[in-house]
Design an enzyme around this catalytic site. Sequence first.
Site, PDB file in Angstrom:
ATOM      1  N   ARG A 226      -3.866  43.786  -9.440  1.00 24.55           N
ATOM      2  CA  ARG A 226      -3.189  44.959  -8.892  1.00 24.55           C
ATOM      3  C   ARG A 226      -3.091  44.850  -7.375  1.00 24.55           C
ATOM      4  NH1 ARG A 226      -4.680  49.456 -10.882  1.00 24.55           N
ATOM      5  NH2 ARG A 226      -5.887  48.626 -12.607  1.00 24.55           N
ATOM      6  N   ALA A 247      -1.426  37.029  -7.756  1.00 29.45           N
ATOM      7  CA  ALA A 247      -2.293  37.816  -6.881  1.00 29.45           C
ATOM      8  C   ALA A 247      -1.733  39.214  -6.637  1.00 29.45           C
ATOM      9  CB  ALA A 247      -2.498  37.076  -5.565  1.00 29.45           C
ATOM     10  N   HIS A 248      -2.464  39.968  -5.804  1.00 30.63           N
ATOM     11  CA  HIS A 248      -2.117  41.365  -5.562  1.00 30.63           C
ATOM     12  C   HIS A 248      -0.765  41.521  -4.867  1.00 30.63           C
ATOM     13  CE1 HIS A 248      -4.911  40.959  -1.768  1.00 30.63           C
ATOM     14  NE2 HIS A 248      -3.894  40.137  -1.734  1.00 30.63           N
ATOM     15  N   HIS A 249      -0.032  42.529  -5.346  1.00 33.53           N
ATOM     16  CA  HIS A 249       1.249  42.934  -4.758  1.00 33.53           C
ATOM     17  C   HIS A 249       2.289  41.827  -4.809  1.00 33.53           C
ATOM     18  CE1 HIS A 249       3.739  44.622  -1.198  1.00 33.53           C
ATOM     19  NE2 HIS A 249       4.210  45.044  -2.360  1.00 33.53           N
TER      20      HIS A 249
END
Length: 359
Positions: A226, A247-249
Amino acid sequence: MPQELVYTLQQLADLLKVEVQGNTETPISGVEEISEAQSHHVTFLDNEKYSRFIKNTEAGAIILSKAQAQKYGHLNKNFLIVSEFPSIAFQKCIELFIPPIDSGFPGIHPTAVIHPTAHIGKDVFLEPYAVICQHAQIGDSSHIGAGSVIGAFSTLGEHCYVHPKVVIRERVVIGKRVIVQPGAIIGACGFGYITNAFGRHKHLKHLGQVIIEDDVEIGANTTIDRGRFKNSVIREGTKIDNQVQIAHHVEVGKHSMIVAQAGIAGSTKIGNHVIIGGQTGITGHISITDHVIMMAQTGVTKSISSPGIYGGAPARPYQEIHRQVAKIRGLPKLEERLGMLEEKVKGLSAQSEEAQITP
């Protein structure tokens, strides 16, 4: 095991809605690749590099395109003729002859744990020890495998299939007809830390969600984190192989494909219809435009703004790699020529020195 199915060639053609050429009464009861097929098998030819097998194959029927049927029509074999993409028709044959094998646990198993506030749709399967947390929503006709966890406030659309031992964390949104293979983890916190004055690392809370749109497939042991503030998004129709790290974003566009062991660092945006080869690494905070193909083990260190095929580390156009490889292959000959030139220069220098000494 399910009972063996047998179709005549004509029946099979009718089911596939394709033309038939040859003995329409030929019995077909299975599928096989062209090099191994026997008289009761249907097979296909999609890639012409396997055309060497078509003359001697014992297959009861071969799925071909119209162009291929004209090319190989003189072989006097049974053909099922499609307009294009024989592999798609062959996939339909696989689904006819080899139906999926379910776990044998219909409905909601008594060991499944369902929070009182969770909503379970119609015709949902919950296998043994599945856990549905508070306010989670499971759409109609979805299937949750043994030992899988659907986190609090997460939603799954209709006709999703979550295989065993999957973890879908809190506030994840999953669309319709999504398939998640065993061991995948969706919605874990991203790898975000802050280092204090004493050199100690403190994890940053991640408040974003993971959004998975319709018809996405996620491979075994793949992880999608997230975002810290914004959401990580996988757009419609994208297919992700095993052991991929997102990975995130990160945002991945529509109908893209990510092959095994690829890694995409945080806040990177991937376009539509992108193919990411196995073990490719993509750095963070960049963007990849639509219709880009990255060869296996590509190292992407900056944004790619032009469609095309890329490879190498750092990533560069495929044609450029070919030119560089050709030059590298020529280095031994170049070294040999340089050696010869050095010898000639030495000889000329010696002659020049002798000429200067001679009165």
